[in-house]
Write an enzyme that holds these catalytic residues in place. Structure first.
Site, short mmCIF file in Angstrom:
data_model
loop_
_atom_site.label_atom_id
_atom_site.label_comp_id
_atom_site.label_asym_id
_atom_site.label_seq_id
_atom_site.Cartn_x
_atom_site.Cartn_y
_atom_site.Cartn_z
N ASP A 48 8.13 -14.99 33.54
CA ASP A 48 8.68 -13.91 34.36
C ASP A 48 9.90 -13.36 33.64
O ASP A 48 10.66 -14.12 33.02
CB ASP A 48 9.05 -14.39 35.76
CG ASP A 48 9.13 -13.22 36.75
OD1 ASP A 48 8.18 -13.03 37.53
OD2 ASP A 48 10.14 -12.49 36.73
N ASP A 96 -0.57 -10.86 38.08
CA ASP A 96 -0.20 -10.46 39.44
C ASP A 96 0.97 -9.49 39.25
O ASP A 96 2.14 -9.88 39.27
CB ASP A 96 0.22 -11.72 40.23
CG ASP A 96 0.44 -11.46 41.70
OD1 ASP A 96 -0.27 -10.61 42.26
OD2 ASP A 96 1.33 -12.10 42.28
N GLY A 105 6.58 -17.96 42.05
CA GLY A 105 5.81 -19.14 41.66
C GLY A 105 4.79 -19.62 42.69
O GLY A 105 4.21 -20.69 42.53
N ASP A 145 0.28 -12.03 14.74
CA ASP A 145 0.36 -12.73 13.45
C ASP A 145 0.47 -14.25 13.58
O ASP A 145 0.50 -14.95 12.57
CB ASP A 145 1.55 -12.19 12.66
CG ASP A 145 2.84 -12.24 13.46
OD1 ASP A 145 2.73 -12.41 14.70
OD2 ASP A 145 3.92 -12.14 12.88
N CYS A 165 -0.01 -6.38 45.25
CA CYS A 165 0.13 -6.40 46.71
C CYS A 165 0.43 -4.98 47.18
O CYS A 165 1.34 -4.74 47.95
CB CYS A 165 1.21 -7.39 47.15
SG CYS A 165 2.83 -7.06 46.43
N ALA A 213 5.16 -14.51 37.22
CA ALA A 213 4.95 -15.69 38.06
C ALA A 213 5.88 -15.84 39.24
O ALA A 213 5.51 -16.45 40.25
CB ALA A 213 5.05 -16.94 37.18
C1 LIG Z 1 4.42 -9.45 42.46
S1 LIG Z 1 5.72 -10.38 41.78
C2 LIG Z 1 4.86 -11.85 41.34
C3 LIG Z 1 4.60 -12.79 42.47
C4 LIG Z 1 4.09 -14.13 42.02
N1 LIG Z 1 2.90 -14.00 41.18
C5 LIG Z 1 3.76 -15.05 43.18
O1 LIG Z 1 2.65 -14.99 43.70
O2 LIG Z 1 4.64 -15.81 43.59
C6 LIG Z 1 5.96 -9.60 40.25
C7 LIG Z 1 6.89 -10.32 39.31
O3 LIG Z 1 6.78 -9.66 38.06
C8 LIG Z 1 8.00 -9.84 37.39
N2 LIG Z 1 8.01 -8.90 36.25
C9 LIG Z 1 8.24 -7.57 36.24
N3 LIG Z 1 8.12 -7.08 35.00
C10 LIG Z 1 7.80 -8.12 34.18
C11 LIG Z 1 7.56 -8.27 32.79
N4 LIG Z 1 7.62 -7.21 31.96
N5 LIG Z 1 7.28 -9.49 32.32
C12 LIG Z 1 7.21 -10.57 33.13
N6 LIG Z 1 7.45 -10.49 34.46
C13 LIG Z 1 7.72 -9.28 34.98
C14 LIG Z 1 9.03 -9.61 38.45
O4 LIG Z 1 10.27 -10.20 38.09
C15 LIG Z 1 8.37 -10.29 39.66
O5 LIG Z 1 8.84 -11.60 39.77
#
Ligand SMILES: C[S@@+](CC[C@H](N)C(=O)[O-])C[C@H]1O[C@@H](n2cnc3c(N)ncnc32)[C@H](O)[C@@H]1O
Length: 440
Positions: A257, A314, A237, A290, A365, A234
């Site tokens: 995140d 995303d 955000g 579970d 992106c 996220a």
């Molecule tokens: C493309 S950015 C997201 C942008 C966001 N959706 C927005 O539109 O503002 C990808 C995000 O994925 C997070 N990320 C990477 N690996 C992750 C994981 N295993 N679990 C959760 N978040 C993850 C990164 O920290 C980063 O903030």
């Protein structure tokens, strides 16, 4: 020096990783990545205000800067929360040989081409004796060889002219070697060669500077008031707040995140939305097979299976859709090859967490086949319970076809790339959107 035709100059190994099947499209794609999308877009928070109201504010700001030459500001007919600002008509500026020079790196240079000012950390070099309030030529250093803080004019065939600005800080403030590095605007840009109006970032709680494909992405997800929606990756955000706004802040939007600092930074911006909860959590572990759904298991990750109506993935990606890219930060094919692995792990969790009939949107992106169409082809094979649905509303073009993703399927995808104009005819950053439904 001329503008580059590839962000990966001298690195054919990397270029070869980008389009492996649709190689005919590679050269135009690389050149397109170096160019600036010239229309600026803001997303309007329609829960607080309306596009017409924001338009008036932006028109006034532009009139104060550009007078009669102020560019057009307009809404889009099919997306009711977007405000667009056209480029200026006649930006044909050249370096003035009578001015001193400021050098920035390529990341800062790219931001300037999209209408930003230069913040203190972005200045690589400023000639000695440059005074406050002095007009300067601004160049971006493509080679990465300009020494930070140097005083002499940077004579290099690898610098490109970006525009002109007025200094607000002096050298001693920028390169002071103190524990507290300088912050704030160092050079207020007056013009740039892309013609994108220099407005800085006008974002506030009413409007958010956001690329059009990111806005389209949440409309493709189409969350409904009262639903339970998961935003798996996220931070910062921007899409999370959009999801909550479309849901009228009614329902539950869970934002995960894995980066604690990124979650900490996004919390203040999201705390005004009742529907949003944020968690620092690794989404590759977000599903717990579970667990049964109870108020407590639904409130904190990991979550029970089939416990979300809609999911946005995303995904973390190579980010190669960002434009303009004057020189990519990615230097090795291995780095590109690492992303699909984590994307597949996240995807598998999303499928577990989605309820029957629920909607999953996968977006990146970037522009590589491996992180876009190949993930879709893999997912359709691996999860027979998923069906691909049309990623509407449509502003980008179709996806690329692959040996295991035929045209009838790739047409349902949305890829923003060279030549794929949206309905109003302007180009955006590179982006990819796929929409799936879980068969009941
Ligand atoms: C493309 S950015 C997201 C942008 C966001 N959706 C927005 O539109 O503002 C990808 C995000 O994925 C997070 N990320 C990477 N690996 C992750 C994981 N295993 N679990 C959760 N978040 C993850 C990164 O920290 C980063 O903030």
């Amino acid at each position: 020096m001329r503008y580059p035709k590839s962000p990966f100059v001298g690195n054919p190994g990397l270029e070869g990783e980008i389009l492996k099947v649709n190689t005919a499209g590679l050269a135009p794609l690389l050149e397109w990545l170096c160019l600036t999308p010239r229309v600026t877009t803001y997303r309007v928070n329609t829960r607080r205000t309306c596009v017409e109201e924001c338009k008036r504010t932006v028109v006034d700001k532009l009139a104060a800067i550009y007078g009669q030459k102020a560019p057009k500001v307009y809404a889009l007919s099919r997306l009711t929360d977007v405000l667009c600002i056209d480029p200026l008509d006649d930006e044909n500026i050249r370096p003035d040989p009578g001015l001193r020079e400021v050098i920035v790196d390529t990341t800062c240079g790219a931001a300037l081409l999209r209408g930003a000012h230069i913040y203190a950390p972005g200045v690589l070099a400023m000639e000695s004796n440059t005074q406050v309030n002095e007009m300067v030529n601004v160049f971006a250093d493509l080679s990465g060889k300009c020494k930070r803080g140097s005083t002499a004019r940077y004579d290099s065939s690898q610098k490109i002219f970006v525009g002109q600005g007025r200094t607000l800080m002096q050298r001693y403030q920028l390169f002071n070697n103190s524990d507290k590095p300088a912050t704030g605007v160092a050079v207020e840009m007056q013009s740039n060669v892309s013609g994108v109006p220099v407005l800085g970032d006008l974002s506030n709680s009413d409007i958010l500077l956001q690329n059009l494909p990111s806005i389209v992405c949440v409309h493709v997800l189409a969350p409904q008031p009262g639903e339970r929606v998961l935003d798996m990756c996220a931070a910062p955000g921007n899409k999370t707040s959009h999801i909550a706004e479309i849901m009228n802040d009614v329902g539950s939007v869970v934002a995960l995140d894995s980066s604690a600092s990124r979650v900490r930074n996004m919390r203040p911006r999201l705390c005004s939305y009742q529907s949003i909860t944020t968690h620092v959590f690794d989404s590759t572990k977000a599903a717990a097979a579970d667990l049964l759904p109870t108020p407590s298991t639904l409130s904190d990750p990991p979550f029970p299976r089939a416990s979300f109506d809609r999911i946005l993935l995303d995904a973390p990606c190579s980010g190669l859709g960002n434009r303009p890219q004057l020189s990519s930060n990615i230097k090795r094919p291995k780095i590109l090859q690492s992303y699909p692995h984590v994307q597949r792990r996240l995807f598998a969790q999303a499928v577990e967490l989605l309820r029957p009939d629920g909607i999953l949107v996968y977006s990146t992106c970037t522009v590589t086949e491996a992180e876009c169409e190949c993930i879709v082809a893999w997912a359709l094979k691996k999860f027979p319970e998923l069906r691909l649905v049309d990623a509407t509303p449509r502003w980008g073009g179709s996806g690329l076809s692959l040996p295991d993703l035929d045209v009838s399927k790739s047409r349902l995808l949305q890829r923003f790339g060279p030549g794929t104009f949206d309905g109003d005819g302007f180009e955006t950053v590179g982006f990819f959107i796929a929409k799936f439904q879980k068969v009941a």
